[in-house]
Design an enzyme around this catalytic site. Structure first.
Site, mmCIF file in Angstrom:
data_model
loop_
_atom_site.group_PDB
_atom_site.id
_atom_site.type_symbol
_atom_site.label_atom_id
_atom_site.label_comp_id
_atom_site.label_asym_id
_atom_site.label_seq_id
_atom_site.Cartn_x
_atom_site.Cartn_y
_atom_site.Cartn_z
ATOM 1 N N SER A 220 -29.790 -25.625 4.364
ATOM 2 C CA SER A 220 -28.327 -25.663 4.423
ATOM 3 C C SER A 220 -27.781 -24.264 4.651
ATOM 4 C CB SER A 220 -27.783 -26.218 3.115
ATOM 5 O OG SER A 220 -28.196 -25.410 2.047
ATOM 6 N N PRO A 301 -24.572 -32.768 11.329
ATOM 7 C CA PRO A 301 -23.751 -31.759 10.638
ATOM 8 C C PRO A 301 -22.876 -32.412 9.560
ATOM 9 C CG PRO A 301 -22.828 -32.257 12.810
ATOM 10 C CD PRO A 301 -24.126 -33.024 12.707
ATOM 11 N N GLY A 302 -22.816 -31.811 8.389
ATOM 12 C CA GLY A 302 -21.925 -32.275 7.329
ATOM 13 C C GLY A 302 -20.938 -31.168 7.028
ATOM 14 N N ARG A 343 -20.205 -25.421 -6.947
ATOM 15 C CA ARG A 343 -21.110 -24.622 -6.103
ATOM 16 C C ARG A 343 -21.255 -23.171 -6.582
ATOM 17 N NH1 ARG A 343 -20.266 -23.494 -1.422
ATOM 18 N NH2 ARG A 343 -22.388 -23.556 -0.647
ATOM 19 N N CYS A 374 -15.265 -25.713 -20.947
ATOM 20 C CA CYS A 374 -15.842 -25.011 -22.083
ATOM 21 C C CYS A 374 -17.227 -24.503 -21.740
ATOM 22 C CB CYS A 374 -15.886 -25.937 -23.284
ATOM 23 S SG CYS A 374 -14.240 -26.500 -23.692
ATOM 24 N N TYR A 404 -19.148 -30.541 -0.242
ATOM 25 C CA TYR A 404 -19.807 -30.436 -1.543
ATOM 26 C C TYR A 404 -18.862 -29.927 -2.632
ATOM 27 C CZ TYR A 404 -23.464 -30.985 1.863
ATOM 28 O OH TYR A 404 -24.195 -31.458 2.930
HETATM 29 C C1 PLP Z 1 -27.546 -32.541 3.476
HETATM 30 C C2 PLP Z 1 -28.073 -33.148 4.694
HETATM 31 C C3 PLP Z 1 -27.393 -32.995 5.908
HETATM 32 C C4 PLP Z 1 -26.142 -32.177 6.058
HETATM 33 O O1 PLP Z 1 -26.315 -30.839 5.752
HETATM 34 P P1 PLP Z 1 -25.110 -29.809 5.990
HETATM 35 O O2 PLP Z 1 -25.612 -28.540 5.426
HETATM 36 O O3 PLP Z 1 -23.940 -30.332 5.248
HETATM 37 O O4 PLP Z 1 -24.860 -29.771 7.459
HETATM 38 C C5 PLP Z 1 -27.920 -33.611 7.017
HETATM 39 N N1 PLP Z 1 -29.060 -34.354 6.946
HETATM 40 C C6 PLP Z 1 -29.723 -34.516 5.787
HETATM 41 C C7 PLP Z 1 -30.945 -35.332 5.769
HETATM 42 C C8 PLP Z 1 -29.271 -33.928 4.632
HETATM 43 O O5 PLP Z 1 -29.946 -34.089 3.495
#
Ligand code: PLP
Length: 445
Positions: A220, A301-302, A343, A374, A404
């Site tokens: 990531s 992509p996330g 995070r 706390c 996240y």
């Molecule tokens: C977490 C994950 C993603 C997305 O990762 P990003 O860092 O958010 O782009 C894509 N594929 C798999 C299998 C993941 O576990």
């Protein structure tokens, strides 16, 4: 001491800016957002989401042409019904990794033929539900899972398409990557140990399974192409080996997500067009080199889609100046913290932060933004320079909290989770409402 710097456009969503000291998203000010929806609150720049989603999809299609598979939005970064509808409208596919994420997608009528199901320990019930609704691909993570999917598909009289998750022995994280032969990770099947080959061969023998290809996800917040290209070359060699042994070609290759974004000014985000085109070229070149037909390429992509679109607005509750040997530090407590952004405490993540409701002409002093939980580790931004006159009632904004943040939010200390507000063209609307004490008490007997 100089005045505090405001986050630049590198950190902010496309339609966010500071106007006379006020943080403004698509025409709506932080003060107005706080008055209408209270704080803490997540605000999404809706148009920016569509733009980032389209950029990744177009980058894949222009680089891979007829070899482009799907651009999956990784739902775990942040998913709710409205986001699933946006992903659908933007023409992307969706990756889910639990039964819960799957139910959100189903509730939003997301087309199952554009869905992929991940996870290293999917339950029988989750697999059955995925097959029942017609999820296009299940990404199989282990031999036990292959057997589990095969037997459930047999029982349901279906043939399920799968990818096998392999581990190419490359772990990429932020500024560096580690190449190893033996993978010390819970995910996937190792190329080096022979486990991946064994399970691929086995998949070919199962009548209820259609082996479509392979998948990897190497890390990531990855900032360069080196880890990716090494993983690609190891995987393509593996595919050539598999084809020689089995006589079967592999049609699909999914290279996962992990593309970096900018949280602070010194972070270098990966440009989607540049990185995707480099990775597709690497797949094309390696396939040619080892003499196999190039597989179709999918990406996931996330963070890079949702992360930069969203900011969190907090209200300041208390301020405490602490004198240290090394100088002083202003502790600024806000009305959220580790329950809406874990995070920072989880992996020392860095964020930018700014005063969001007014101009201050006071000098910037060394500050730490902390939450209301706390726990001493309940820190939102560890080191920052904020105006010395930040006071109760002020608003602070932390940009780039879309990935996240809300998705990892908890109810620690029975703090209700914040709402998510989408803003477009001067209009703000709730897409996930604020949790209430009633919601929390609803679980108790
Ligand atoms: C977490 C994950 C993603 C997305 O990762 P990003 O860092 O958010 O782009 C894509 N594929 C798999 C299998 C993941 O576990």
């Amino acid at each position: 001491m100089s005045q505090a710097d405001l986050p630049s456009s590198k950190i902010l969503s496309k339609n966010a800016s500071f106007d006379s000291g006020e943080f403004v998203v698509a025409g709506v000010s932080a003060t107005k957002i706080a008055a209408e929806f209270q704080t803490p609150v997540f605000v999404i720049d809706e148009a920016d989401f569509f733009e980032r989603a389209k950029t990744f999809k177009d980058s894949l299609e222009s680089a891979a042409g007829e070899k482009s598979g799907h651009c999956y939005y990784a739902g775990k970064a942040f998913l709710c019904k409205e986001i699933a509808r946006w992903v659908e409208r933007a023409g992307l596919a969706l990756d889910v990794c639990t039964g819960g994420e799957l139910e959100v997608a189903i509730a939003a009528n997301f087309p199952p033929e554009r869905m992929e199901f991940h996870g290293n320990n999917k339950s029988v019930a989750e697999i059955r539900r995925a097959i029942e609704v017609g999820v296009s691909l299940i990404v199989v993570d282990s031999e036990i899972e292959l057997e589990r999917v095969a037997s459930i598909a047999t029982e349901m009289k279906r043939v399920q398409k799968i990818l096998i998750r392999i581990t190419p022995g490359v772990e990429a994280h932020t500024h560096d990557y580690i190449a190893t032969a033996h993978e010390d990770v819970k995910f996937g099947l190792s190329i080096a140990s022979g486990a991946a080959m064994k399970v691929m061969q086995k998949a070919l023998t199962l009548p209820s399974i259609e082996l479509r290809g392979v998948h990897f996800h190497i890390g990531s917040q990855i900032t360069s192409d080196e880890g990716f290209t090494l993983a690609i070359s190891r995987t393509i060699e593996f595919l050539a080996h598999f084809t020689r042994e089995s006589g079967k070609a592999i049609a699909e290759f999914d290279i996962g997500g992990g593309y970096a974004i900018s949280y602070v000014e010194s972070d270098e985000a990966l440009d989607p067009k540049t990185i995707i085109s480099a990775l597709v070229s690497a797949i094309r070149d390696e396939s040619e080199r080892v003499g196999i037909e190039m597989p179709t390429v999918s990406i996931e992509p996330g963070r890079a889609i949702i992360g930069p679109t969203t900011a969190t607005i907090y209200e300041v509750g208390t301020v405490k100046l602490v004198e240290l040997d090394s100088g002083s530090r202003n502790y600024i407590s806000v009305d959220g913290g580790m329950s809406d952004n874990i995070r920072t405490s989880l992996y020392d993540a860095e964020y930018s932060v700014a005063l969001a409701n007014r101009i201050s002409t006071e000098s910037a002093i060394s500050s730490r933004v902390v939450g209301k939980h706390c726990e001493s580790g309940d820190i939102v931004v560890r080191e920052c320079d904020l105006p010395s006159d930040v006071r109760p009632g002020d608003l602070l904004v932390t940009p780039a909290t879309g990935a996240y943040g809300r998705s990892m939010a908890s109810n620690y200390n029975h703090v209700p989770r914040p709402p998510v507000i989408a803003i477009r063209d001067g209009k703000a609307r709730v897409i996930v409402r604020r949790e209430t004490y009633q919601d929390l008490l609803g679980l108790d007997s």
